[in-house]
Design an enzyme around this catalytic site. Structure first.
Site, PDB file in Angstrom:
ATOM      1  N   HIS A 194      -7.930  -5.433  -0.119  1.00 39.65           N
ATOM      2  CA  HIS A 194      -6.713  -4.693   0.238  1.00 39.65           C
ATOM      3  C   HIS A 194      -5.951  -5.492   1.290  1.00 39.65           C
ATOM      4  O   HIS A 194      -5.989  -5.174   2.492  1.00 39.65           O
ATOM      5  CB  HIS A 194      -7.084  -3.300   0.751  1.00 39.65           C
ATOM      6  CG  HIS A 194      -5.924  -2.341   0.798  1.00 39.65           C
ATOM      7  ND1 HIS A 194      -5.275  -1.908  -0.338  1.00 39.65           N
ATOM      8  CD2 HIS A 194      -5.275  -1.737   1.834  1.00 39.65           C
ATOM      9  CE1 HIS A 194      -4.300  -1.080  -0.003  1.00 39.65           C
ATOM     10  NE2 HIS A 194      -4.275  -0.972   1.309  1.00 39.65           N
ATOM     11  N   SER A 240       0.833  -1.196   0.000  1.00 39.44           N
ATOM     12  CA  SER A 240       0.000   0.000   0.000  1.00 39.44           C
ATOM     13  C   SER A 240       0.872   1.253   0.000  1.00 39.44           C
ATOM     14  O   SER A 240       1.693   1.438  -0.899  1.00 39.44           O
ATOM     15  CB  SER A 240      -0.962  -0.048   1.199  1.00 39.44           C
ATOM     16  OG  SER A 240      -1.988   0.900   1.068  1.00 39.44           O
ATOM     17  N   ASP A 257      -9.993  -4.717  -4.501  1.00 41.15           N
ATOM     18  CA  ASP A 257      -9.474  -3.720  -3.575  1.00 41.15           C
ATOM     19  C   ASP A 257     -10.301  -2.446  -3.695  1.00 41.15           C
ATOM     20  O   ASP A 257     -10.263  -1.766  -4.717  1.00 41.15           O
ATOM     21  CB  ASP A 257      -8.003  -3.442  -3.898  1.00 41.15           C
ATOM     22  CG  ASP A 257      -7.301  -2.615  -2.837  1.00 41.15           C
ATOM     23  OD1 ASP A 257      -7.988  -1.948  -2.047  1.00 41.15           O
ATOM     24  OD2 ASP A 257      -6.060  -2.631  -2.810  1.00 41.15           O
TER      25      ASP A 257
END
Length: 235
Positions: free
Chosen positions: A210, A122, A178
């Site tokens: 995610h 991320s 996601d």
């Protein structure tokens, strides 16, 4: 210039001679220890190698604008979580300096930068791209998991300006489900970096949100070993 901030970190040591390093950056709100534990849960063991030390730094707590200024362990600030807004370059530059010190610690341990890989999950993946593509282009590779760069990122220009010079290879993964960091943002990042001149591969994982998954981590492990082979093993 502000003093370089020394980052806390944890590491999974190599079982043999230390000849390579991976620096793995966590996502926003996490810590190095938290990411290591998550990776261990996904793989049912540490991401460990005979010759590679895996280092998990922790971002310092800072006010984070998307959380209305609440303190959070983030690599840099964002004006909002979007790929269509300016980057918060002041905080990115400061963290590039602090993470550069982590890289130099590995160099002092005897590992040349061409035997290092920088990556992250991320926000950690975006931070890794800034670090590897702008300041440490002589590392062996960079990986970004469930990550994206803003459309006008200075990273794209840095890659274009490096035309004809060595660039690290990019390994990127993203889940199609996601909803926090959209798959299309990650795919666009890989496309634009490839267009700018970078060797980039993008892997999609149907139904993945995610998060990390075992298949993704096994694929990453194989890529790391391809980029950082154990020179002590005859081939």
């Amino acid at each position: 210039m502000a003093a370089v901030q020394k980052l806390q970190r944890c590491a999974v040591s190599q079982t043999g001679k230390h000849t390579a390093s991976v620096i793995f950056l966590h996502g926003s709100g996490d810590t190095g220890q938290g990411l290591r534990a998550w990776v261990r849960d996904v793989l049912t063991q540490d991401l460990a190698f005979s010759h590679i030390r895996v280092v998990y730094p922790t971002a310092p707590a800072r006010p984070y604008t998307p959380m209305h200024g609440t303190l959070s362990h983030v690599w840099f600030d964002r004006y909002k979580i979007s790929n269509n807004c300016p980057e918060h370059l002041e905080s990115i530059e400061a963290m590039c300096d602090s993470l550069g010190a982590v890289i130099q610690d590995e160099v002092r341990a005897g590992v040349p930068k061409n035997r290092m890989i920088i990556g992250g999950f991320s926000m950690g993946g975006a931070m890794a791209l800034h670090l590897a593509c702008r300041y440490h282009r002589d590392v062996a590779g960079v990986f970004a998991l469930s990550s994206f760069l803003n459309k006008g990122s200075v990273v794209y220009q840095a890659v274009e300006n490096a035309a004809g010079s060595p660039l690290p290879e990019l390994f990127q993964c993203h889940g199609t489900s996601d909803e926090l960091v959209f798959h299309s943002w990650g795919e666009e990042t890989a496309t634009l970096l490839r267009k700018a001149g970078m060797n980039a591969t993008f892997h999609s994982f149907p139904g993945l949100h995610h998060q990390l998954c075992q298949q993704e981590m096994e694929l990453l492990r194989s890529w790391i070993l391809k980029k950082l082979p154990d020179d002590a093993v005859p081939r």
